[in-house]
Design an enzyme around this catalytic site. Structure first.
Site, short mmCIF file in Angstrom:
data_model
loop_
_atom_site.label_atom_id
_atom_site.label_comp_id
_atom_site.label_asym_id
_atom_site.label_seq_id
_atom_site.Cartn_x
_atom_site.Cartn_y
_atom_site.Cartn_z
N CYS B 140 45.76 35.84 44.61
CA CYS B 140 44.62 36.58 44.06
C CYS B 140 43.27 35.94 44.37
O CYS B 140 42.23 36.48 43.98
CB CYS B 140 44.83 36.77 42.56
N HIS B 271 36.77 35.42 36.77
CA HIS B 271 38.07 35.89 37.25
C HIS B 271 38.69 36.73 36.15
O HIS B 271 39.15 37.84 36.41
CB HIS B 271 38.93 34.69 37.62
N HIS B 308 43.60 44.09 37.75
CA HIS B 308 43.58 42.92 38.64
C HIS B 308 43.90 43.40 40.05
O HIS B 308 45.06 43.64 40.38
CB HIS B 308 44.59 41.89 38.18
#
Lengths: 368, 398
Positions: B140, B271, B308
């Site tokens: 990610c 994040h 996400h």
């Protein structure tokens, strides 16, 4: 991409985890007869935590440990001998975690998410091999996973060199790995071995090869001997263009050419691969070990390093290639992967490896 | 050295372009919806932030990620004046899951799939004649990792223009294993909220075009922002639990590379996945880096609206940051109703978008991934005459 300012890196350690292969020197010849029944290299690993690691990760760990040891980056007790921040990982694998993904989705279809193991979650992410290598050895620098098709292994070696040239790392552990399992055979449309006897089964490479790519300054400061230098690299849409580009940057005779894996089972260099190598002897690792996909380029570089090191020090062992004692330090090996237009691959990559003595001057800002 | 962003393109569950996505963000509009692509009876979790482009409910098809990447790259290249010919331009694609959803469909449902499409170079060659392409599977943090690699190529003189991108779709295997991990199924992404239950995946793609600032914008007419520095590292600690110490090190290195101090940072794109482990590590790291600063930089976590988006998430945040600084409006972290103590000192925007009185000039973008992969970028606003559509949008009160 051009490589004019990025040629300063050397290889200082090699490792292999291939059934039937004793070590990197074996890359100069085919696997021995009966290699399928040789010990699984994964059995060299011991300790806890192996149960939930996929085969690609375990193969990579076995090869990486040998390469780090050969480069004296870990000591006899396995401790890292350099700052973790100065050392990174570049992994190349196209099919490494296909088994986890396929088995999990099958389990969900049969028994819902409840039948899955949460321990497998990190392995669904394709960086799983590189991250376990970092965790195992405390390598806290940049960490890359290249899943770049047939050229991936050569691309990974070049990215290791670029990370060093950019001043992000002093050295990188580079690993190329592909496992042989039902998921990979499905994706690559390779027939299942159960339909064949021991000798007739179609090969698919099952193993890992590791290199340590390092700045010359770092190798010199640590007192470690380089086994090869890394020269020009190019990735182009046509294989011949990639070869021509690196040959233009490093003209002169080529001592050995490690050729791409060929489409459709072709087992000899095709005319379409280009004439860049001239009359150099050809080394076709995929023909010996089976299609190796993302592992191939790293394996080619390791084979090149062995060949160059042996040329520099004289013949050390029997093999299939003619090697002359006391060879000149301008020996070069051409390695190329991906056939580009010739075979339906999206591109071809080419890389020149040089004799260790041909290494270029040290990098600025690399002595961390 | 610094680098110019001369082109941007993006798609996500909340919009099919950079403009649409930003409009959704500042309106607080989420892409959360009932799970569309899979058999819902196989899961406890029932929602995700998907792009709604499947042929029918429950009917999935291969190569969706590739399709979105193509759109994002085309938009960014067009915006930068490159057109559709990227034959001399390196293209670096960050991803967590590549086309593994297509592999799942091939393995289990016998949907045809060509192994050559696992890496994105195949499409990039066909569509843009791009040959120097690299699929970087860095979990990610992948797209900010490619941003770092792209700036390296420019700094080393290995290219004059680089496209960096990110893309991810949701694999059923990851969705199921995440479902297995959490005590309760998440019903939404609630970063830093006491009621958070974990992360839900989102889908999307994003691309930006980079050039050395000393070379100017080239064929492009836009200079969207200036990249000041990008840091990357690895925790080397745990396959899924992040390490606050190493995250702080990445943030500090990004500041150092950018030549800024913590007090110079006006905005942090968090994040912020809504998992306790990530939230805790990130808030601890930022608490260390920004200690003593009162007030802290403005902060927001857009995964509360995009989900996400994994390998695309870092550049999704960067593209959003460019618009936030340019337009002076910070989108909220939606669903953040009851913040945890660890963020009490942070100026987190929540509830509705906020228009700070002071200009926002420098943004920090956080991006962390499985395996302890950390990437942090520092980006600066570039003042240029506002584009006509921007004036119109502001007038409409977006």
């Amino acid at each position: 991409m051009s490589t004019a300012r990025t040629t300063q890196a050397v290889i200082t350690g090699l490792g292999t985890a291939v059934r039937g292969l004793d070590g990197p020197a074996g890359l100069l010849g085919p696997l021995p007869a009966g290699h399928r029944s040789a010990a699984d290299p994964v059995s060299r690993l011991t300790g806890r935590g192996l149960r939930y690691k996929d085969r690609a990760t375990k193969l990579a760990m076995a090869a990486a440990r040998d390469a780090l040891k050969a480069a004296r980056l870990i000591d006899d007790s396995g401790e890292l001998t350099v700052p973790g921040e100065s050392t990174g990982v570049v992994a190349s694998t196209n099919y490494g975690n296909c088994d986890t993904v396929c088995e999990t989705v099958q389990t969900i279809a049969e028994s819902t998410y409840l039948a899955t193991s949460p321990m497998l979650l990190p392995a669904t992410s394709s960086n799983v091999v590189a991250s376990w290598l970092a965790i195992t050895h405390g390598l806290r620098g940049a960490n890359l996973t290249l899943c770049n098709g047939p050229t991936s292994g050569l691309d990974a070696v070049n990215w290791a060199r670029l990370l060093i040239a950019a001043g992000r790392l002093d050295r990188a552990l580079v690993v190329g790995v592909e496992p042989d399992n039902p998921a990979v055979r499905h994706v690559t449309e390779t027939p299942d071995p159960d339909a064949y006897d021991e000798d007739g089964a179609p090969e698919l490479f099952d193993g890992a090869v590791a290199l340590v790519v390092e700045s010359p300054a770092s190798a010199e400061a640590r007192g470690v001997r380089a086994v090869a230098g890394i020269g020009p690299y190019a990735r182009r849409g046509v294989h011949a263009d990639a070869v021509a580009e690196v040959r233009a940057l490093r003209p002169g005779p080529v001592g050995l050419w490690c050729v791409p894996e060929h489409p459709a089972g072709l087992r000899a260099p095709a005319p379409g691969l280009g004439a860049g190598a001239g009359t150099a002897p050809v080394h076709d690792l995929s023909a010996w070990y089976g299609p190796a996909s993302g592992a191939l380029g790293v394996m080619q570089c390791a084979a090149a390093a062995v060949w160059l090191a042996e040329r520099a020090t004289g013949p050390a062992r029997g093999g299939v290639l003619d090697r002359g004692a006391g060879a000149a330090c301008d020996d070069v090996v051409l390695v190329s992967a991906g056939t580009g237009d010739a075979g339906g691959d999206d591109a071809g990559s080419a890389l020149i490896l040089t004799a260790p003595g041909a290494a270029v001057p040290r990098l600025v800002d690399s002595a961390r | 050295m610094s680098w110019l962003v001369t082109g941007m393109g993006a798609v996500a569950s909340i919009g099919g372009s950079v403009e649409e996505i930003f409009g959704s963000l500042i309106a607080g509009r989420s892409g959360l919806a009932p799970l569309r692509g899979y058999d819902r009876d196989s899961f406890r979790a029932q929602v995700a932030y998907e792009i709604d482009d499947r042929p029918a409910q429950g009917v999935d098809e291969p190569l969706r990620a590739t399709r979105w990447l193509e759109r994002a790259v085309a938009a960014a290249a067009g915006d930068a004046g490159l057109g559709d010919d990227l034959s001399r331009v390196p293209v670096l694609v960050g991803t967590t899951l590549r086309e593994l959803r297509s592999v799942e469909l091939s393995w289990r449902d016998k949907v045809p799939f060509d192994a050559a499409d696992l890496h994105f170079g195949t499409m990039l060659r066909r569509r843009f004649n791009a040959a120097d392409t690299h699929t970087v599977a860095n979990a990610c943090s992948a797209s900010l990792y490619t941003l770092a690699l792209g700036t390296d190529l420019l700094e080393l003189g290995a290219a004059d223009t680089v496209v960096v991108a990110g893309v991810d779709t949701i694999t059923e295997s990851t969705y199921g294993l995440l479902d297995r991990c959490y005590p309760e199924a998440p019903d939404r992404v609630r970063p830093f909220d006491r009621a958070r239950r974990g992360m839900l995946q989102g889908e999307g793609a994003v691309a930006v075009v980079l050039r050395r600032e000393s070379d100017g914008p080239g064929a492009g007419t836009h200079v969207h922002a200036r990249v000041r520095g990008v840091a990357v590292n690895c925790d080397a600690y745990h396959p899924s639990a992040p390490d606050a110490k190493n995250i702080a090190a990445a943030v500090e290195e990004a500041h150092r590379r950018a030549g800024v101090r913590p007090a110079d940072i006006d905005l942090v794109m968090l994040h912020g996945t809504g998992t306790p482990l990530n939230d805790e590590a990130e808030s601890t790291a930022l608490g260390t880096v920004f200690a003593g600063l009162d007030p802290s930089p403005y902060m927001t976590a857009i995964k509360s609206m995009t989900g996400h988006t994994a390998g695309a998430s870092g550049l999704h945040s960067l593209v959003a940051a460019v618009d936030v600084m340019r337009r002076g409006t910070v989108p909220p972290t939606v669903y953040l109703d009851d913040p945890v103590d660890a963020v009490a000192g942070f100026r987190l925007v929540r509830g509705a978008a906020e228009r700070p009185m002071e200009p926002l000039r420098i943004a920090q973008i956080d991006s962390f991934g499985f395996g302890g992969l950390n990437a942090v970028a520092v980006v600066e606003r570039v003042d240029e005459p506002p584009a006509r559509d921007a004036v119109r949008d502001e007038g409409a009160g977006l």
